[in-house]
Design a protein around this motif. Structure first.
Motif, mmCIF file in Angstrom:
data_model
loop_
_atom_site.group_PDB
_atom_site.id
_atom_site.type_symbol
_atom_site.label_atom_id
_atom_site.label_comp_id
_atom_site.label_asym_id
_atom_site.label_seq_id
_atom_site.Cartn_x
_atom_site.Cartn_y
_atom_site.Cartn_z
ATOM 1 N N ASP A 87 37.147 -31.375 6.584
ATOM 2 C CA ASP A 87 35.942 -31.856 5.906
ATOM 3 C C ASP A 87 36.074 -33.315 5.488
ATOM 4 O O ASP A 87 36.710 -33.634 4.480
ATOM 5 C CB ASP A 87 35.696 -30.972 4.668
ATOM 6 C CG ASP A 87 34.471 -31.407 3.882
ATOM 7 O OD1 ASP A 87 34.353 -31.013 2.699
ATOM 8 O OD2 ASP A 87 33.647 -32.164 4.433
ATOM 9 N N TYR B 6 30.791 -28.046 -4.339
ATOM 10 C CA TYR B 6 30.167 -28.733 -3.210
ATOM 11 C C TYR B 6 28.662 -28.826 -3.432
ATOM 12 O O TYR B 6 28.097 -28.084 -4.234
ATOM 13 C CB TYR B 6 30.504 -27.995 -1.911
ATOM 14 C CG TYR B 6 31.995 -27.922 -1.645
ATOM 15 C CD1 TYR B 6 32.709 -26.753 -1.886
ATOM 16 C CD2 TYR B 6 32.693 -29.032 -1.169
ATOM 17 C CE1 TYR B 6 34.075 -26.674 -1.658
ATOM 18 C CE2 TYR B 6 34.059 -28.964 -0.943
ATOM 19 C CZ TYR B 6 34.748 -27.793 -1.187
ATOM 20 O OH TYR B 6 36.107 -27.734 -0.958
ATOM 21 N N GLY B 7 28.033 -29.727 -2.722
ATOM 22 C CA GLY B 7 26.616 -29.995 -2.933
ATOM 23 C C GLY B 7 25.708 -28.818 -2.654
ATOM 24 O O GLY B 7 24.603 -28.747 -3.189
ATOM 25 N N ASP B 8 26.200 -27.879 -1.851
ATOM 26 C CA ASP B 8 25.354 -26.710 -1.529
ATOM 27 C C ASP B 8 25.490 -25.611 -2.571
ATOM 28 O O ASP B 8 24.962 -24.507 -2.388
ATOM 29 C CB ASP B 8 25.724 -26.171 -0.130
ATOM 30 C CG ASP B 8 27.147 -25.602 -0.092
ATOM 31 O OD1 ASP B 8 27.520 -25.062 0.965
ATOM 32 O OD2 ASP B 8 27.878 -25.734 -1.100
ATOM 33 N N GLY C 223 32.175 -31.685 7.322
ATOM 34 C CA GLY C 223 32.112 -30.409 6.608
ATOM 35 C C GLY C 223 30.708 -29.955 6.268
ATOM 36 O O GLY C 223 30.522 -28.922 5.618
ATOM 37 N N THR C 224 29.723 -30.761 6.677
ATOM 38 C CA THR C 224 28.326 -30.390 6.445
ATOM 39 C C THR C 224 27.681 -30.070 7.787
ATOM 40 O O THR C 224 27.843 -30.830 8.750
ATOM 41 C CB THR C 224 27.577 -31.528 5.740
ATOM 42 O OG1 THR C 224 28.078 -31.640 4.402
ATOM 43 C CG2 THR C 224 26.086 -31.278 5.685
ATOM 44 N N TYR D 150 21.071 -34.707 7.289
ATOM 45 C CA TYR D 150 20.137 -34.870 6.179
ATOM 46 C C TYR D 150 19.748 -36.340 6.066
ATOM 47 O O TYR D 150 20.606 -37.201 5.807
ATOM 48 C CB TYR D 150 20.769 -34.408 4.864
ATOM 49 C CG TYR D 150 21.071 -32.924 4.812
ATOM 50 C CD1 TYR D 150 22.299 -32.424 5.219
ATOM 51 C CD2 TYR D 150 20.102 -32.022 4.375
ATOM 52 C CE1 TYR D 150 22.568 -31.061 5.171
ATOM 53 C CE2 TYR D 150 20.370 -30.644 4.326
ATOM 54 C CZ TYR D 150 21.603 -30.182 4.727
ATOM 55 O OH TYR D 150 21.876 -28.830 4.696
HETATM 56 C C1 LIG Z 1 25.942 -32.791 -0.871
HETATM 57 C C2 LIG Z 1 25.058 -31.721 -0.322
HETATM 58 N N1 LIG Z 1 23.873 -31.364 -0.865
HETATM 59 N N2 LIG Z 1 23.389 -30.376 -0.091
HETATM 60 C C3 LIG Z 1 22.095 -29.747 -0.363
HETATM 61 C C4 LIG Z 1 24.246 -30.083 0.904
HETATM 62 C C5 LIG Z 1 24.082 -29.031 1.959
HETATM 63 C C6 LIG Z 1 25.322 -30.934 0.790
HETATM 64 C C7 LIG Z 1 26.519 -31.005 1.662
HETATM 65 C C8 LIG Z 1 27.532 -29.927 1.292
HETATM 66 O O1 LIG Z 1 27.384 -29.194 0.310
HETATM 67 N N3 LIG Z 1 28.587 -29.891 2.117
HETATM 68 C C9 LIG Z 1 29.642 -29.013 2.014
HETATM 69 C C10 LIG Z 1 29.524 -27.711 1.516
HETATM 70 C C11 LIG Z 1 30.652 -26.921 1.443
HETATM 71 C C12 LIG Z 1 31.879 -27.409 1.866
HETATM 72 C C13 LIG Z 1 31.935 -28.699 2.350
HETATM 73 N N4 LIG Z 1 30.835 -29.477 2.432
#
Ligand SMILES: Cc1nn(C)c(C)c1CC(=O)Nc1ccccn1
Length: 312
Positions: free
Chosen positions: A32, A72-74, A204-205, A209
């Motif tokens: 990632d 993480y952001g998700d 890792g995404t 976006y």
């Molecule tokens: C920053 C961000 N905001 N939003 C809506 C998304 C989907 C992200 C990217 C994100 O979460 N990536 C991630 C998730 C798990 C492990 C590694 N990378």
């Protein structure tokens, strides 16, 4: 030294996993470039939380009093304690790597039984270990590499590679175009022409976006596309052929074939788009949907880090 490791996609290219040897045991980790912790499932977790996963049995030396906690952001996340162990990726060895063993992980990690953890490859300045931040695998090995760089060649619905210490000119066409990286936020952050705001290269995404205006302009050319708030993004008829998406980065341009922008079915014959809005995130994320069209070089060979992009 140099090395290369296979990057195998999960279904729908949701993530790409690499085999990593830790204390002699092989784990399948998500490399990632958007985070900087190397963490693994461990026997410290409740058995129900780690069922189906390879779990770390503390083969290394415990760093007493050290902990980690990542979000993480998700909305997913994990936390635990820290060991030092031998880690090998594609034949490249870090003899004393901080290995972050989980005591708890969020449900999306538990349910993805192909994935045994993450190996972060952003900058060590955003590593979450306390009381002392730890170095990423790349930071630990970069001085031993023939060239202080690694390169990602993720591919559409098939295995790709990460190369360490060398550039493989058989993996791209044309030339590699380099752009400067802003490391202030700990990411491989760059500027793309025609896409407002900062962007990060993030293996890792899953998706790509970009700002609403770019997303709306793209799907205006997809007759069956609409924004579906229940799915949280643009969807369209799975049978509709999609336009390519081209972006200029520095002096080069990269084209993502339309086929790559059909991410996955969400229900019946409705598919979820690989291009979605970055509004609300704070920066654009050039994730796997984009990266699988490129050979991307994460380069620290110069006085300042840089990113190189070539058409894959
Ligand atoms: C920053 C961000 N905001 N939003 C809506 C998304 C989907 C992200 C990217 C994100 O979460 N990536 C991630 C998730 C798990 C492990 C590694 N990378």
């Amino acid at each position: 030294s140099t090395g290369s490791v296979s990057a195998s996609p999960e279904s729908y290219d949701e993530s790409y996993l690499i085999p990593v040897s830790i204390g002699g045991t092989t784990f399948h980790l998500d490399l990632d470039t958007g985070s900087s912790d190397l963490w693994v499932f461990s026997t410290q977790q409740p058995a129900s939380q780690r069922s189906g996963h390879t779990a770390y049995k503390q083969t290394g030396t415990k760093k007493s009093g050290y902990t980690w906690n990542i979000s993480y952001g998700d909305g997913s996340g994990a936390k635990g304690d820290v060991y030092v162990d031998k880690v090998v990726v594609g034949g490249v060895t870090a003899t004393s790597q901080a290995v972050e063993a989980a005591t708890s992980v969020s449900s999306s990690f538990t349910s993805d039984t192909d994935n045994d953890g993450l190996i972060g490859a952003a900058f060590s300045s955003i590593n979450t270990v306390s009381p002392q931040q730890q170095l990423t695998f790349f930071d630990n090995v970069k001085n031993s590499l023939s060239q202080k760089l690694f390169a990602a060649r993720l591919r559409y619905h098939t295995a790709g590679t990460y190369d360490y210490g060398y550039i493989d000119s058989s993996k791209y066409s044309g030339s590699i175009h380099y752009v400067p990286v802003n490391t202030a936020n700990g990411f491989w952050e760059f500027t793309a022409s025609g896409v407002s705001g900062s962007s990060i290269a993030d293996t890792g995404t899953t998706l790509l976006y970009i700002p609403d205006s770019n997303v709306d302009a793209y799907y205006a050319n997809v007759d069956s596309a609409s924004y579906d708030s229940s799915q949280g993004g643009y969807t369209f008829d799975c049978d509709e052929s999609l336009p390519d998406w081209t972006v200029t980065i520095g002096s080069g341009s990269i084209t993502v074939p339309g086929e790559y922008i059909n991410f996955a079915p969400v229900s019946g014959n409705t598919c979820f788009g690989g291009i979605q809005s970055s509004d609300g995130i704070g920066f654009n994320i050039f994730g796997d949907i984009f990266l699988k069209a490129t050979y991307t070089v994460f380069d620290q060979t110069q006085s300042s880090p840089r990113l190189g992009f070539a058409q894959g």
